[in-house]
Structure formats: structure tokens, C-alpha cells
Design a protein around this motif. Structure first.
Motif, PDB file in Angstrom:
ATOM      1  N   PHE A 229      31.655  41.812 -10.524  1.00 24.96           N
ATOM      2  CA  PHE A 229      32.998  42.313 -10.802  1.00 24.96           C
ATOM      3  C   PHE A 229      33.666  42.669  -9.478  1.00 24.96           C
ATOM      4  CE2 PHE A 229      30.666  43.360 -14.702  1.00 24.96           C
ATOM      5  CZ  PHE A 229      31.481  42.730 -15.643  1.00 24.96           C
ATOM      6  N   ILE A 230      34.873  42.165  -9.289  1.00 25.99           N
ATOM      7  CA  ILE A 230      35.648  42.499  -8.095  1.00 25.99           C
ATOM      8  C   ILE A 230      36.792  43.404  -8.529  1.00 25.99           C
ATOM      9  CG2 ILE A 230      36.977  41.599  -6.157  1.00 25.99           C
ATOM     10  CD1 ILE A 230      35.509  38.948  -6.493  1.00 25.99           C
ATOM     11  N   GLY A 231      36.755  44.643  -8.063  1.00 29.60           N
ATOM     12  CA  GLY A 231      37.695  45.665  -8.509  1.00 29.60           C
ATOM     13  C   GLY A 231      36.935  46.756  -9.248  1.00 29.60           C
ATOM     14  N   ALA A 232      37.611  47.882  -9.473  1.00 31.86           N
ATOM     15  CA  ALA A 232      36.955  48.983 -10.182  1.00 31.86           C
ATOM     16  C   ALA A 232      37.955  49.749 -11.033  1.00 31.86           C
ATOM     17  CB  ALA A 232      36.270  49.927  -9.192  1.00 31.86           C
ATOM     18  N   GLY A 233      39.022  49.070 -11.451  1.00 32.21           N
ATOM     19  CA  GLY A 233      40.041  49.712 -12.279  1.00 32.21           C
ATOM     20  C   GLY A 233      39.671  49.716 -13.747  1.00 32.21           C
ATOM     21  N   GLU A 234      40.653  50.055 -14.586  1.00 33.17           N
ATOM     22  CA  GLU A 234      40.411  50.196 -16.016  1.00 33.17           C
ATOM     23  C   GLU A 234      39.954  48.891 -16.652  1.00 33.17           C
ATOM     24  OE1 GLU A 234      42.819  51.578 -20.085  1.00 33.17           O
ATOM     25  OE2 GLU A 234      43.852  51.421 -18.166  1.00 33.17           O
TER      26      GLU A 234
ATOM     27  N   CYS B 127      35.659  45.440 -18.969  1.00 35.77           N
ATOM     28  CA  CYS B 127      34.879  44.205 -18.895  1.00 35.77           C
ATOM     29  C   CYS B 127      33.408  44.504 -18.639  1.00 35.77           C
ATOM     30  CB  CYS B 127      35.430  43.303 -17.794  1.00 35.77           C
ATOM     31  SG  CYS B 127      36.995  42.506 -18.193  1.00 35.77           S
ATOM     32  N   ALA B 128      33.145  45.439 -17.744  1.00 34.20           N
ATOM     33  CA  ALA B 128      31.762  45.803 -17.433  1.00 34.20           C
ATOM     34  C   ALA B 128      31.054  46.322 -18.681  1.00 34.20           C
ATOM     35  CB  ALA B 128      31.731  46.846 -16.320  1.00 34.20           C
ATOM     36  N   ALA B 129      31.762  47.117 -19.474  1.00 31.62           N
ATOM     37  CA  ALA B 129      31.169  47.648 -20.703  1.00 31.62           C
ATOM     38  C   ALA B 129      30.816  46.517 -21.665  1.00 31.62           C
ATOM     39  CB  ALA B 129      32.138  48.624 -21.357  1.00 31.62           C
ATOM     40  N   HIS B 130      31.717  45.539 -21.803  1.00 31.09           N
ATOM     41  CA  HIS B 130      31.456  44.419 -22.708  1.00 31.09           C
ATOM     42  C   HIS B 130      30.326  43.529 -22.201  1.00 31.09           C
ATOM     43  CE1 HIS B 130      35.189  45.585 -24.691  1.00 31.09           C
ATOM     44  NE2 HIS B 130      34.901  44.731 -25.645  1.00 31.09           N
ATOM     45  N   PHE B 131      30.336  43.222 -20.910  1.00 42.06           N
ATOM     46  CA  PHE B 131      29.282  42.377 -20.358  1.00 42.06           C
ATOM     47  C   PHE B 131      27.932  43.100 -20.383  1.00 42.06           C
ATOM     48  CE2 PHE B 131      32.611  39.624 -18.653  1.00 42.06           C
ATOM     49  CZ  PHE B 131      32.010  38.368 -18.742  1.00 42.06           C
ATOM     50  N   ALA B 132      27.962  44.397 -20.124  1.00 36.24           N
ATOM     51  CA  ALA B 132      26.712  45.164 -20.151  1.00 36.24           C
ATOM     52  C   ALA B 132      26.062  45.087 -21.530  1.00 36.24           C
ATOM     53  CB  ALA B 132      26.966  46.617 -19.765  1.00 36.24           C
ATOM     54  N   GLY B 133      26.881  44.997 -22.562  1.00 33.69           N
ATOM     55  CA  GLY B 133      26.367  44.901 -23.923  1.00 33.69           C
ATOM     56  C   GLY B 133      25.598  43.616 -24.188  1.00 33.69           C
ATOM     57  N   THR B 134      25.797  42.588 -23.358  1.00 30.97           N
ATOM     58  CA  THR B 134      25.067  41.332 -23.533  1.00 30.97           C
ATOM     59  C   THR B 134      23.746  41.331 -22.775  1.00 30.97           C
ATOM     60  OG1 THR B 134      26.091  40.225 -21.616  1.00 30.97           O
ATOM     61  CG2 THR B 134      27.279  40.128 -23.725  1.00 30.97           C
ATOM     62  N   GLY B 135      23.485  42.381 -22.018  1.00 29.05           N
ATOM     63  CA  GLY B 135      22.229  42.497 -21.280  1.00 29.05           C
ATOM     64  C   GLY B 135      22.027  41.476 -20.189  1.00 29.05           C
ATOM     65  N   PRO B 136      22.990  41.308 -19.262  1.00 28.07           N
ATOM     66  CA  PRO B 136      22.826  40.321 -18.187  1.00 28.07           C
ATOM     67  C   PRO B 136      21.706  40.733 -17.227  1.00 28.07           C
ATOM     68  CG  PRO B 136      24.741  41.694 -17.748  1.00 28.07           C
ATOM     69  CD  PRO B 136      24.253  42.068 -19.132  1.00 28.07           C
ATOM     70  N   LYS B 137      21.218  39.740 -16.456  1.00 29.88           N
ATOM     71  CA  LYS B 137      20.121  40.002 -15.526  1.00 29.88           C
ATOM     72  C   LYS B 137      20.553  40.983 -14.443  1.00 29.88           C
ATOM     73  CE  LYS B 137      17.456  36.631 -14.396  1.00 29.88           C
ATOM     74  NZ  LYS B 137      16.885  35.383 -13.805  1.00 29.88           N
ATOM     75  N   GLN B 138      21.804  40.909 -14.005  1.00 29.74           N
ATOM     76  CA  GLN B 138      22.284  41.791 -12.933  1.00 29.74           C
ATOM     77  C   GLN B 138      23.795  41.969 -13.061  1.00 29.74           C
ATOM     78  OE1 GLN B 138      21.609  40.234  -9.007  1.00 29.74           O
ATOM     79  NE2 GLN B 138      22.485  42.010  -7.948  1.00 29.74           N
ATOM     80  N   ILE B 139      24.259  43.183 -12.770  1.00 25.73           N
ATOM     81  CA  ILE B 139      25.694  43.477 -12.682  1.00 25.73           C
ATOM     82  C   ILE B 139      25.946  44.085 -11.309  1.00 25.73           C
ATOM     83  CG2 ILE B 139      27.611  44.883 -13.550  1.00 25.73           C
ATOM     84  CD1 ILE B 139      26.366  44.797 -16.288  1.00 25.73           C
ATOM     85  N   THR B 140      26.974  43.582 -10.633  1.00 22.92           N
ATOM     86  CA  THR B 140      27.329  44.094  -9.306  1.00 22.92           C
ATOM     87  C   THR B 140      28.816  44.400  -9.268  1.00 22.92           C
ATOM     88  OG1 THR B 140      25.591  42.789  -8.247  1.00 22.92           O
ATOM     89  CG2 THR B 140      27.361  43.615  -6.829  1.00 22.92           C
ATOM     90  N   ILE B 141      29.178  45.518  -8.646  1.00 22.71           N
ATOM     91  CA  ILE B 141      30.571  45.937  -8.509  1.00 22.71           C
ATOM     92  C   ILE B 141      30.962  45.877  -7.035  1.00 22.71           C
ATOM     93  CG2 ILE B 141      32.287  47.720  -8.994  1.00 22.71           C
ATOM     94  CD1 ILE B 141      30.862  46.831 -11.510  1.00 22.71           C
ATOM     95  N   ALA B 142      32.019  45.129  -6.744  1.00 21.10           N
ATOM     96  CA  ALA B 142      32.564  45.081  -5.381  1.00 21.10           C
ATOM     97  C   ALA B 142      33.976  45.630  -5.418  1.00 21.10           C
ATOM     98  CB  ALA B 142      32.567  43.651  -4.853  1.00 21.10           C
ATOM     99  N   ASN B 143      34.262  46.573  -4.555  1.00 17.38           N
ATOM    100  CA  ASN B 143      35.592  47.186  -4.571  1.00 17.38           C
ATOM    101  C   ASN B 143      35.962  47.629  -3.155  1.00 17.38           C
ATOM    102  OD1 ASN B 143      37.899  48.180  -6.157  1.00 17.38           O
ATOM    103  ND2 ASN B 143      37.233  50.189  -5.454  1.00 17.38           N
ATOM    104  N   ARG B 144      37.271  47.691  -2.932  1.00 14.10           N
ATOM    105  CA  ARG B 144      37.749  48.093  -1.610  1.00 14.10           C
ATOM    106  C   ARG B 144      37.350  49.537  -1.301  1.00 14.10           C
ATOM    107  NH1 ARG B 144      41.228  45.179   0.967  1.00 14.10           N
ATOM    108  NH2 ARG B 144      41.956  44.220  -0.982  1.00 14.10           N
ATOM    109  N   THR B 145      37.314  50.379  -2.341  1.00 17.19           N
ATOM    110  CA  THR B 145      36.904  51.772  -2.165  1.00 17.19           C
ATOM    111  C   THR B 145      35.461  51.931  -2.639  1.00 17.19           C
ATOM    112  OG1 THR B 145      39.175  52.457  -2.635  1.00 17.19           O
ATOM    113  CG2 THR B 145      37.475  54.172  -2.693  1.00 17.19           C
TER     114      THR B 145
END
Length: 417
Positions: free
Chosen positions: A182-187, A192-210
């Protein structure tokens, strides 16, 4: 002063136009102050991936369209074909429908209400939210809550976030084998992260300017974080890339994606660009093995629960129409306040005159009973002089209307025998 809603959305304008008139968060306060300084008394701006709308009160509605174009360094002729302007009742109805999810790309999606609330907050911070718009937004939030709680408009909602997952699942058989960036960390990224997390992916990564915001979001979903400047170097490790930032320029370029595909040995990659303006260069969609989706593409996945949501529209529209009438009853009542104030001030002036006359007579030693009788007669005559004079001098239909109105004001027909 009249209310107006001016703007364009996914119904009237393609993404290429919408992104040119979008307001980034860093520009909203300045834009609001500029608008109210030029042609509006009150103003609020709603700018999302699907719409840019200005809600304002003014005597010069045409000037607002010209302002919107010039503020984005465009000619009016470039944007005019895509613009709509709703006055007064239509403007109020439109705001109620937008906040209730009836005008969204995904019917009934709930995220828009939070975005309308943010538009109100920004206008408050800018000092451009007056009494009328403040009341309008209060009523808007109440109506949206009523629609969502009493109709099936929110049943089986396919939100933008859920649609993103659906698109990815079209390409990959099992999301549990995939890595998601995921690029960004807004609403929107949070949803999206909540929905994707529900599918149980192998890895989730957050990239953000802050980094702090990325870390806070990552902790919620057991995700990793990545410095934004390392996205290009490590993109090949991810099967799904979802981006939604407020950047005015693309942050994922064609060359960056070409290098990632080469490192992946051309294994397919799903890219979802939810930003307006785009985060991902449009040329990327021409690459083999890349499945790039924009906000306009998400409309194609809205199918589940469509009948139940459509059936709820009629019920929701009925609620909205009733609440529009209620708002304008308040607005009309508010418009009579100056008249009521002037009427009371005049009545009090006449009262003071009669009271002073009575006090002088009492000081001379006149009978209290006589003074009170004179006071009551004098006050009655003065208060009724205006209506009596108007009725006596009116003619024809005007006299009949005046007689009926005065009868209603003083409830002359309500006395029982």
C-alpha cells in the motif's frame, strides 16, 4: 443570498478532467478563502477521487464556475461541458443525496459521509462556514444517518476498498499466496488494508511519506513498513500494489514498473490507483502482465446486492425530499427574523410611549383606574393603527386578501361562543 452546489463528478466527467480540478488537502484552506474573497459569502469544498463540488451562498453563481476554472489554470470552456449547478432546493437535495451514498459510484458506500464531514471541518478551519451552511451540514449528517439506518441502502455494499480486493481476486487464485503493498496511509488506504487483511495475504507493507503514519497503520494489521523512496527498488517483491496519496504528480512511473516486471520474470502484478490525480502513470496500463485499475474501473465490479440497494433508493429519496422541505422551512423562518425583530422593536417603542404618558399622569395625581384604562386604550389603538389603516385603504382583491391575512394573524375566527 441563495444556496448553490457547483461541481463535476464521475457521472459527468472522465478521470482525466476530474484530476485537473481536484483540490489537494494542502490547497483547500487557501482556495476557500480565495473563493469567499471573490464571489461567495459562505463556502465549503468537497474533493474526492470521484467528485469536486463547491457548496456556497452567493448572488453571483456564474462567477463561481469561472473561479473554479481559473483557480486550476483552466479556461471555463474546458470544464463547462462537465459542470452542473444546482440552486436552492436542488442544491440541498444534492448534498443530502451525496452524503447518503445515492450519488456514489458504488451505490450506498459509506466513505463519502466521512469525506463530507471533512469538507465541513476544513470550511470551519478556513472561517468560510456561516450559519446557513453550518445548518445545512448538520441536517445533511442527520439525513445520511436516517437513510442508512432505516433503509437497505447499505446492504451488501461494495465499497471502493472491497472492489479493489475483488479486482485482485480476479487475477490471483488465492490471496493468501500474495504480497500486498500500500502506498499512502490515508482513510482509503486504511479501508483497503482492512479488506485485504481479511483475505489473509502472505505479507502487507505500508509505504508513506510520513513514517509515523505508516507505522501506526502497519501496527493495526500486523504489516511491515517501507520508506517511500525505496518503493521503486523493492516493488518487484509485491503482487498487488494499491496507491492513494495526495501527490499532484505520479509517484509510480513507467520505468519503475518495467524494472519490477523484469525482476519478477514477468509474473503478473495487479495495480490499483485510487488517487486523483493519478499516482501511477497512465502508460503503465499498456505493459504486458500489468493489470492496472483506476477509480473509474471499479464501477464495473458493482453487482452484488444491486437489486436490494436499488429498491432502497425510492425509500431513501422519499426521506430526503421530506428533509429538504424541513430545511427550507427553517431557512424561510430564518429569513423572517429581521421582520419579527423590527415588529417587536416597534411594539416596544409604542409601549414605552404609552407607559411614559401614564407615569406622568400618575405623577400629577390622576386616578390609577383612569390612567390604566387610558393606557390600555392608547396601546391598543397604536398597535392596531397599521393593520386598520392598511385594511381601510386596500381595494378589491387586495382588501379581501388583507382581510383574510389579518384574520389569520389575530385568529379572529378561532373564538368559540
Amino acid at each position: 443570498m441563495h444556496l448553490f452546489a457547483l461541481g463535476l463528478n464521475h457521472h459527468t466527467a472522465p478521470l482525466a478532467i476530474r484530476e485537473r480540478v481536484a483540490f489537494g488537502p494542502e490547497r483547500l484552506l487557501t482556495a476557500l478563502k480565495d473563493l469567499t474573497g471573490r464571489c461567495a459569502k459562505e463556502a465549503a469544498i468537497l474533493s474526492t477521487c470521484n467528485r469536486t463540488e463547491v457548496y456556497f451562498s452567493t448572488q453571483e453563481p456564474d462567477a463561481a464556475a469561472d473561479w473554479l476554472a481559473r483557480y486550476h489554470s483552466l479556461s471555463l470552456s474546458e470544464v463547462a461541458p462537465y459542470l452542473y449547478t444546482y440552486p436552492d432546493r436542488d442544491a440541498v437535495r444534492h448534498v443530502f443525496r451525496v452524503a447518503s451514498g445515492l450519488d456514489s459510484m458504488v451505490l450506498g458506500e459509506p466513505q463519502i459521509l466521512g469525506q463530507v464531514k471533512e469538507a465541513m471541518r476544513q470550511a470551519e478551519e478556513a472561517g468560510t462556514l456561516g450559519t446557513t451552511l453550518h445548518k445545512l451540514f448538520e441536517r445533511t449528517f442527520s439525513v445520511a444517518k436516517e437513510v442508512r439506518s432505516t433503509t437497505a441502502i447499505g446492504a451488501n455494499v461494495v465499497s471502493m476498498a472491497a472492489a479493489s480486493v475483488h479486482l485482485a481476486e480476479r487475477i490471483f487464485e488465492r490471496m493468501s499466496d500474495q504480497r500486498v503493498l500500500f502506498i499512502g496511509a490515508g482513510e482509503m488506504i486504511e479501508l483497503c488494508a482492512a479488506h485485504f487483511a481479511g483475505t489473509g495475504p502472505k505479507q502487507i507493507t505500508i509505504a508513506n511519506r510520513t513514517p509515523e503514519r505508516a507505522t501506526a497503520l502497519a501496527e493495526r494489521f500486523g504489516a511491515d513498513t517501507l520508506r517511500l523512496d525505496l518503493v521503486g527498488e523493492l516493488m518487484h517483491k509485491y503482487d498487488v500494489v494499491v496507491s492513494c496519496t495526495a501527490s499532484r504528480l505520479p509517484i509510480v512511473g513507467l520505468g519503475m514498473v518495467e524494472r519490477a516486471l523484469k525482476a519478477r520474470r514477468h509474473r503478473p502484478m495487479v495495480m490499483v490507483d485510487l488517487a486523483v490525480p493519478r499516482d501511477i502513470e497512465r502508460e503503465v496500463e499498456g505493459l504486458d502482465d500489468i493489470f492496472l485499475y483506476t477509480v473509474d474501473d471499479l464501477a464495473q465490479v458493482v453487482a452484488s446486492g444491486k437489486e436490494s440497494r436499488q429498491a432502497a433508493v425510492l425509500e431513501a429519496e422519499s426521506i430526503i425530499e421530506e428533509r429538504v422541505t424541513g430545511f427550507f422551512n427553517w431557512l424561510e423562518a430564518r429569513n423572517t427574523v429581521p421582520t419579527i425583530r423590527a415588529l417587536r422593536e416597534e411594539a416596544d417603542r409604542l409601549r414605552q410611549q404609552e407607559l411614559e404618558r401614564a407615569m406622568r399622569r400618575l405623577a400629577r395625581g390622576d386616578s390609577v383606574d383612569v390612567v390604566l384604562e387610558s393606557l390600555s386604550h392608547g396601546l391598543t389603538n397604536k398597535l392596531l393603527h397599521g393593520p386598520s389603516h392598511y385594511l381601510n385603504h386596500a381595494e378589491g382583491e387586495e382588501r379581501a386578501r388583507a382581510g383574510e391575512l389579518i384574520g389569520q394573524i389575530f385568529k379572529l375566527g378561532d373564538r368559540g361562543d
